[in-house]
Write a protein that holds these residues in place. Structure first.
Motif, short mmCIF file in Angstrom:
data_model
loop_
_atom_site.label_atom_id
_atom_site.label_comp_id
_atom_site.label_asym_id
_atom_site.label_seq_id
_atom_site.Cartn_x
_atom_site.Cartn_y
_atom_site.Cartn_z
N CYS A 263 0.83 -1.20 0.00
CA CYS A 263 0.00 0.00 0.00
C CYS A 263 0.86 1.26 0.00
O CYS A 263 0.57 2.23 -0.71
CB CYS A 263 -0.94 0.01 1.21
SG CYS A 263 -2.22 -1.26 1.15
N ASP A 264 1.94 1.24 0.78
CA ASP A 264 2.83 2.40 0.84
C ASP A 264 3.55 2.59 -0.49
O ASP A 264 3.66 3.71 -1.00
CB ASP A 264 3.84 2.20 1.96
CG ASP A 264 4.76 3.41 2.15
OD1 ASP A 264 4.25 4.54 2.09
OD2 ASP A 264 5.97 3.21 2.35
N ASP A 265 4.02 1.49 -1.07
CA ASP A 265 4.74 1.57 -2.35
C ASP A 265 3.82 2.06 -3.47
O ASP A 265 4.19 2.93 -4.26
CB ASP A 265 5.30 0.19 -2.73
CG ASP A 265 6.46 -0.22 -1.83
OD1 ASP A 265 7.02 0.66 -1.14
OD2 ASP A 265 6.79 -1.42 -1.80
N ILE A 266 2.61 1.51 -3.55
CA ILE A 266 1.70 1.87 -4.64
C ILE A 266 1.19 3.30 -4.45
O ILE A 266 0.90 4.00 -5.42
CB ILE A 266 0.53 0.87 -4.73
CG1 ILE A 266 -0.09 0.90 -6.15
CG2 ILE A 266 -0.54 1.14 -3.70
CD1 ILE A 266 0.76 0.25 -7.19
N VAL B 225 2.68 13.87 2.18
CA VAL B 225 1.83 14.47 3.22
C VAL B 225 1.19 13.40 4.08
O VAL B 225 1.16 13.49 5.31
CB VAL B 225 0.74 15.35 2.56
CG1 VAL B 225 -0.20 15.90 3.63
CG2 VAL B 225 1.38 16.49 1.78
N ILE B 226 0.67 12.34 3.42
CA ILE B 226 0.00 11.27 4.16
C ILE B 226 0.97 10.60 5.12
O ILE B 226 0.61 10.27 6.26
CB ILE B 226 -0.59 10.25 3.17
CG1 ILE B 226 -1.79 10.87 2.43
CG2 ILE B 226 -1.03 8.97 3.90
CD1 ILE B 226 -2.37 9.99 1.34
N ARG B 227 2.21 10.41 4.71
CA ARG B 227 3.19 9.73 5.57
C ARG B 227 3.54 10.54 6.82
O ARG B 227 4.07 9.99 7.78
CB ARG B 227 4.48 9.48 4.77
CG ARG B 227 4.34 8.38 3.75
CD ARG B 227 5.53 8.38 2.84
NE ARG B 227 5.76 7.11 2.20
CZ ARG B 227 6.84 6.83 1.49
NH1 ARG B 227 7.77 7.75 1.34
NH2 ARG B 227 6.99 5.65 0.94
N GLN B 228 3.26 11.84 6.82
CA GLN B 228 3.57 12.68 7.98
C GLN B 228 2.43 12.73 9.00
O GLN B 228 2.59 13.30 10.08
CB GLN B 228 3.86 14.12 7.52
CG GLN B 228 4.97 14.24 6.50
CD GLN B 228 6.24 13.54 6.94
OE1 GLN B 228 6.81 13.88 7.97
NE2 GLN B 228 6.68 12.57 6.15
N LEU B 229 1.31 12.14 8.68
CA LEU B 229 0.17 12.17 9.59
C LEU B 229 0.46 11.37 10.86
O LEU B 229 1.31 10.46 10.85
CB LEU B 229 -1.07 11.59 8.91
CG LEU B 229 -1.65 12.40 7.74
CD1 LEU B 229 -2.74 11.61 7.04
CD2 LEU B 229 -2.18 13.74 8.23
N LEU C 206 -4.34 6.76 4.23
CA LEU C 206 -3.64 6.08 3.14
C LEU C 206 -4.59 5.15 2.39
O LEU C 206 -4.67 5.18 1.15
CB LEU C 206 -2.45 5.30 3.71
CG LEU C 206 -1.47 4.63 2.74
CD1 LEU C 206 -0.14 4.39 3.44
CD2 LEU C 206 -2.00 3.31 2.21
N ILE C 207 -5.32 4.32 3.13
CA ILE C 207 -6.25 3.37 2.51
C ILE C 207 -7.42 4.12 1.87
O ILE C 207 -7.89 3.76 0.78
CB ILE C 207 -6.75 2.36 3.54
CG1 ILE C 207 -5.59 1.47 4.00
CG2 ILE C 207 -7.88 1.50 2.97
CD1 ILE C 207 -4.93 0.68 2.88
N PHE C 208 -7.89 5.16 2.53
CA PHE C 208 -8.97 5.98 1.98
C PHE C 208 -8.57 6.50 0.60
O PHE C 208 -9.34 6.42 -0.37
CB PHE C 208 -9.24 7.15 2.94
CG PHE C 208 -10.56 7.83 2.74
CD1 PHE C 208 -11.46 7.41 1.77
CD2 PHE C 208 -10.91 8.91 3.54
CE1 PHE C 208 -12.68 8.05 1.61
CE2 PHE C 208 -12.12 9.56 3.37
CZ PHE C 208 -13.00 9.13 2.41
#
Length: 274
Positions: A147-150, A161-165, A174-176
């Motif tokens: 999921c992180d890679d894709i 931005v999502i990774r800093q949450l 991320l899944i959303f």
């Protein structure tokens, strides 16, 4: 071809109004609707366009137009059967739409942007909160890695931005994002479905198929990394299923709302524009 702002007949000198010249008439009548020809959107020359002189999109006569209307167009091909685009290029609908590009020299001359990029990549790179103990203990590590890679492949702006949450919110968002990206890929593919009815059916059922069935996939829809997302969607579902019940409910609800809006425009007659 200047049907937007009108033109003057070269022989008679008669001024022919375009739909922009009389918006009231445009909105209240079908006088400016053209149901027989699909026109290119043609921007000014400084944006690599022809300022309205591009002409018709489909070249191939009535049969080509009829075939396009019926959706019988080979996947990834144009009306003449020739391969269009480049599945290795994400921008411009995978090479199907001409995009504006600046030269390497022009990009390097933006020194403030170059310095910001170097800082972000090498001097002070952003650290992902995916490595927090809460996340590692909650989700399947291999599925989460996918999921992180894709995410980094299908989103360039949102990924960092999502990774800093905060860790309590990071995976939910991320899944959303990936769920809505998968839905958007289905909506964007103009050649996968045999009819608009089939596409609408798939969109409206997405929250009950992809988000309920842990084995659900869709093979061959979309291109590049978006296609891979749909074909390996069970890995996303694995992470989605491990989210709190409240998060899953919100994601499912918004997914249905988005799909409903998409389905409305799939079947809408856009002859008068959007």
């Amino acid at each position: 071809n200047r049907w937007v702002i009108g033109s003057t007949d070269s022989e008679s000198g008669e001024k022919k109004a375009g739909w922009w010249d009389d918006l009231d008439r445009t909105m209240k009548t079908d006088d400016f609707c053209d149901y027989g020809t699909i026109h290119r959107f043609d921007p000014p020359e400084e944006h690599m366009g022809g300022a309205g002189d591009a002409g018709e999109w489909l070249v191939g006569g009535d049969e080509a137009v009829k075939g396009m209307e019926n959706g019988v167009m080979p996947n990834g091909n144009n009306v003449n059967g020739e391969v269009v685009g480049d599945s290795t290029k994400k921008q411009g609908a995978y090479g199907k739409v001409k995009t504006h590009k600046e030269s390497k020299l022009s990009q390097i001359l933006h020194l403030d942007e170059v310095w910001s990029a170097i800082t972000l990549l090498y001097i002070s790179p952003l650290e992902s909160n995916l490595e927090s103990p809460l996340i590692r203990e909650t989700f399947n590590p291999l599925d989460l890695k996918f999921c992180d890679d894709i995410l980094c492949k299908v989103s360039r702006s949102f990924a960092a931005v999502i990774r800093q949450l905060p860790s309590q919110l990071l995976v939910d968002v991320l899944i959303f994002y990936l769920v809505l990206r998968a839905l958007d890929t289905i909506e964007d593919d103009m050649t996968y479905f045999p009819s608009n009815e089939e596409k609408v059916k798939s969109l409206l059922a997405f929250h009950k198929t992809a988000l309920v069935d842990p084995t659900w996939t869709m093979m061959g829809c979309g291109e590049g990394d978006e296609r891979r997302l749909l074909e390996e969607f069970p890995k996303c579902h694995s992470v989605y299923a491990a989210l709190p019940e409240g998060s899953r409910r919100v994601i499912s609800d918004i997914t249905l709302r988005m799909a409903t809006g998409m389905a409305e425009f799939v079947d809408k007659d856009l002859g008068q524009g959007t």
